[in-house]
Design an enzyme around this catalytic site. Sequence first.
Site, PDB file in Angstrom:
ATOM      1  N   SER A 135       0.893  -0.382  -1.236  1.00 22.86           N
ATOM      2  CA  SER A 135       1.257   0.433  -0.081  1.00 22.86           C
ATOM      3  C   SER A 135       1.881  -0.475   0.986  1.00 22.86           C
ATOM      4  O   SER A 135       2.782  -1.252   0.689  1.00 22.86           O
ATOM      5  CB  SER A 135       0.022   1.177   0.439  1.00 22.86           C
ATOM      6  OG  SER A 135       0.359   2.089   1.449  1.00 22.86           O
ATOM      7  N   ASP A 176       2.393   5.845  -4.647  1.00 21.30           N
ATOM      8  CA  ASP A 176       1.638   4.760  -4.020  1.00 21.30           C
ATOM      9  C   ASP A 176       0.733   4.024  -5.004  1.00 21.30           C
ATOM     10  O   ASP A 176      -0.036   4.641  -5.741  1.00 21.30           O
ATOM     11  CB  ASP A 176       0.809   5.370  -2.883  1.00 21.30           C
ATOM     12  CG  ASP A 176      -0.091   4.377  -2.192  1.00 21.30           C
ATOM     13  OD1 ASP A 176       0.150   3.168  -2.312  1.00 21.30           O
ATOM     14  OD2 ASP A 176      -1.033   4.821  -1.514  1.00 21.30           O
TER      15      ASP A 176
END
Length: 386
Positions: A77, A215
């Site tokens: 992330s 993600d």
Amino acid sequence: MATTKSFLILFFMILATTSSTCAKLEEMVTVLSIDGGGIKGIIPAIILEFLEGQLQEVDNNKDARLADYFDVIGGTSTGGLLTAMITTPNENNRPFAAAKDIVPFYFEHGPHIFNYSGSIFGPRYDGKYLLQVLQEKLGETRVHQALTEVAISSFDIKTNKPVIFTKSNLAKSPELDAKMYDICYSIAAAPIYFPPHHFVTHTSNGATYEFNLVDGGVATVGDPALLSLSVATRLAQEDPAFSSIKSLDYKQMLLLSLGTGTNSEFDKTYTAEEAAKWGPLRWMLAIQQLTNAASSYMTDYYISTVFQARHSQNNYLRVQENALTGTTTEMDDASEANMELLVQVGETLLKKPVSKDSPETYEEALKRFAKLLSNRKKLRANKASY
């Protein structure tokens, strides 16, 4: 479950390792791991700026960069974005961003990245500005060009498998030599917040590979430290520079793991009475929060236990703020006021003790790490000159 399995594999490998003497400093494997957390990436950015400043001071070199000192830098992330910023080369084959440039990046672009543009039926943000900025900053750079080994995780929702981008994987999996901006957008595409990212890569033999990524926190659940250690272990086994490392031994690893903050061991707490009234959507949001917090805590616990078992607890430093309050707990509050608060959190964290049992502050611990990293780099350079 995946994190628990990874730990057990590492733990039993360590138990199977015979006792060995500590590795020569120049042959220690140095690892930097950076958690995910959206705009809260400002917190580890402050820590990175301090560490890089210490390295520049110790080595009397204002051009010293983090990528010069770490064998593996990993993140997911927003941590993956930081990884790319400090390892992607510019036209002079140096990191295009110094650590001090990261916080200004968040202040300049954060409000536009986290500017509501979605709908109640889709992700909160359309991601167009984020992708545009990544393309401008990272250009056509690919994984193989990274200035040190990287470990960046994403998750392919079409194959239902994690995708790990590392330089060392490219010989066996050349399709993973993707453009860094595609990777960085993919690892930022957190469910609910940004749409998944689709792109293709082409290998030298003409094969085309398709990716449908979200993600990396889906795969590593926010804390990529175990992944980074795994990549470092493989590096130690394959690189002749680490010839004294015969098997996995954490006496021979130096790990710095940076968190993006929680407001306790768990981001939020609930009572059974509250949860009994929740519907599917509310449960979905809560599960994501609780899973991320619990996994981050357990990963730190696992790694701490393993390093202590090898009498190498000083080789591992976890920098984490566990007392976030108010808006600073939100991963997408990019208001100037909140970003200023996050800067204060990072600066205050440096003055806090590493643990309740130790008077050493994070600032002092990072200075200690900086000296180790500097000495190791000098020894490595001297050895290479012979």
